[in-house]
Motif scaffolding. Sequence first.
Motif, PDB file in Angstrom:
ATOM      1  N   UNK A 188     139.846  40.357  82.836  1.00  0.00           N
ATOM      2  CA  UNK A 188     141.175  40.361  83.462  1.00  0.00           C
ATOM      3  C   UNK A 188     141.910  39.054  83.208  1.00  0.00           C
ATOM      4  N   UNK A 189     141.168  37.951  83.307  1.00  0.00           N
ATOM      5  CA  UNK A 189     141.784  36.643  83.074  1.00  0.00           C
ATOM      6  C   UNK A 189     142.236  36.512  81.625  1.00  0.00           C
ATOM      7  N   UNK A 190     141.421  36.984  80.694  1.00  0.00           N
ATOM      8  CA  UNK A 190     141.782  36.863  79.274  1.00  0.00           C
ATOM      9  C   UNK A 190     142.957  37.784  78.924  1.00  0.00           C
ATOM     10  N   UNK A 220     144.929  24.488  70.286  1.00  0.00           N
ATOM     11  CA  UNK A 220     143.539  24.620  70.746  1.00  0.00           C
ATOM     12  C   UNK A 220     142.705  23.458  70.202  1.00  0.00           C
ATOM     13  N   UNK A 235     131.851  34.315  86.099  1.00  0.00           N
ATOM     14  CA  UNK A 235     133.195  33.853  86.421  1.00  0.00           C
ATOM     15  C   UNK A 235     133.838  34.749  87.479  1.00  0.00           C
ATOM     16  N   UNK A 242     136.091  40.384  85.810  1.00  0.00           N
ATOM     17  CA  UNK A 242     137.065  39.335  86.161  1.00  0.00           C
ATOM     18  C   UNK A 242     137.461  38.496  84.957  1.00  0.00           C
ATOM     19  N   UNK A 243     136.492  38.164  84.101  1.00  0.00           N
ATOM     20  CA  UNK A 243     136.835  37.317  82.966  1.00  0.00           C
ATOM     21  C   UNK A 243     137.723  38.073  81.975  1.00  0.00           C
ATOM     22  N   UNK A 291     145.380  38.499  81.010  1.00  0.00           N
ATOM     23  CA  UNK A 291     146.549  37.761  81.510  1.00  0.00           C
ATOM     24  C   UNK A 291     146.919  36.635  80.546  1.00  0.00           C
ATOM     25  N   UNK A 292     145.891  35.955  80.028  1.00  0.00           N
ATOM     26  CA  UNK A 292     146.122  34.878  79.061  1.00  0.00           C
ATOM     27  C   UNK A 292     146.858  35.412  77.834  1.00  0.00           C
ATOM     28  N   UNK A 339     150.485  36.353  78.573  1.00  0.00           N
ATOM     29  CA  UNK A 339     151.335  35.172  78.761  1.00  0.00           C
ATOM     30  C   UNK A 339     151.649  34.488  77.430  1.00  0.00           C
ATOM     31  N   UNK A 340     150.828  34.743  76.399  1.00  0.00           N
ATOM     32  CA  UNK A 340     150.985  34.036  75.124  1.00  0.00           C
ATOM     33  C   UNK A 340     151.206  34.958  73.925  1.00  0.00           C
ATOM     34  N   UNK A 369     136.420  28.672  73.762  1.00  0.00           N
ATOM     35  CA  UNK A 369     137.513  28.316  72.847  1.00  0.00           C
ATOM     36  C   UNK A 369     138.676  29.256  73.120  1.00  0.00           C
ATOM     37  N   UNK A 370     139.844  28.691  73.375  1.00  0.00           N
ATOM     38  CA  UNK A 370     140.970  29.500  73.869  1.00  0.00           C
ATOM     39  C   UNK A 370     141.406  30.554  72.858  1.00  0.00           C
ATOM     40  N   UNK A 371     141.261  30.268  71.559  1.00  0.00           N
ATOM     41  CA  UNK A 371     141.696  31.260  70.565  1.00  0.00           C
ATOM     42  C   UNK A 371     140.820  32.517  70.616  1.00  0.00           C
ATOM     43  N   UNK A 410     140.148  23.552  76.619  1.00  0.00           N
ATOM     44  CA  UNK A 410     140.632  24.913  76.340  1.00  0.00           C
ATOM     45  C   UNK A 410     140.539  25.819  77.557  1.00  0.00           C
TER      46      UNK A 410
END
Lengths: 236, 236
Positions: B178-180, B198, A148, B175-176, B182-183, B186-187, B149-151, A175
């Motif tokens: 970092x994205x998680x 989900x 990714x 990178x992944x 940020x996720x 945000x939540x 799975x987003x959870x 998701x």
Amino acid sequence: MHVQVIPSVKEAGSAKFNHKTAIAIDVLRATSTIVTALAAGAVSVIPAETVMDARALQRPGDIVGGERFSRKIAGFEFGNSPREYTEQAVGGRRVILTTTNGTRAIHKSMRADTVIAASLLNAEASARFALEQRRDIVILCAGSHDDFAIEDGLCAGLLVEHLKQMCPSAVELDDFGGAMHALYRANADSVLDTLMNSQSGKRLQKLGSAEDIYECAKVDSISIVPYLNGDQLILK
Amino acid sequence: MHVQVIPSVKEAGSAKFNHKTAIAIDVLRATSTIVTALAAGAVSVIPAETVMDARALQRPGDIVGGERFSRKIAGFEFGNSPREYTEQAVGGRRVILTTTNGTRAIHKSMRADTVIAASLLNAEASARFALEQRRDIVILCAGSHDDFAIEDGLCAGLLVEHLKQMCPSAVELDDFGGAMHALYRANADSVLDTLMNSQSGKRLQKLGSAEDIYECAKVDSISIVPYLNGDQLILK
């Protein structure tokens, strides 16, 4: 309308594309370069999977460009920097392009009814064109060597943002699409920073190509949409 | 210290785990159930890949639990709901557990030097224990049937948040990851909502198991850390 986001080329089984509109993303830099070349007046861009394929496709007057490991390929006229693909260089000509991840993503998407090349540059226009196709949408992040890449995820999130704004009630996200949407919303004001701090961004900076990152970060600055017609990307 | 996050079991090539500390996550519900069972006094939890393996491992006094497609397995005493694994039910006993995604994730991680089962319930304790191992860390999101799975991504982001707070200068994220991160950020204030919305959360609600989602969303409510010792998860 179902919208699915695929994290990298490795996850892109061809069954996922049947009867759908595919949007392939390689922000740093293949799809940004494709969008830039066509906006600059190139007749078409032909994505080639291998260097040998690219050479075999070349006819007189064509430009051959591409990279391996972020560097120009020996003997090729152009690399994979959008800044090379100016009107003067490519106007009225065909471009054959082969890159490590982006052109592979386009080839992986070919089972789809429609294949769009999107980047941060033309995300809004791409979202609108995709909606007009009235099919479920699969967004493929090219990633980097099967992993990714956050800049592609950010662009997927921006596409989702536009899709939801254009069609608020009808977008049904998987998701991963939801996660990328949250990623984009959290970084909407720091797109350039996110690109600079990404693995691909750091690699480009080391190679002296920071300028390319600025170019690729110009969100919704171009309103054209390259889509695949046979083996060529042309404008709608 | 390098921290890598893997989106789903499908991406979990065993070479990624060598010489590392692995953290396996299946928020809905396997790792939440494992943490709950051990906190309730189970002697150990043995993750089994198949129903047949689970039955073969069972000795007198053991509890056999698990699910396929979110439903209890025919003939098993328990399903995969953390609410079943009370002190009265499992205190002093071994639990053999087989689930669609979570136990598979633990098996995939076995090449690592240390394998931890983490969930939202014990994220902070898991991050601390992982840091103490002084190895690079790979966080494996179990996902659902090979998809993200987003959870699980949210939990990976919470782990990253804790790792960064505990060790601000030394965490180097892919990178992944970092994205998680940020996720998660945000939540952070809408963890339960994220779980409810989900794909797995919606499936559980349809099956009448919304209560399980509440249980699994209790961030950092348990301070134990299950880790693999041979083929058994025990407490540190």
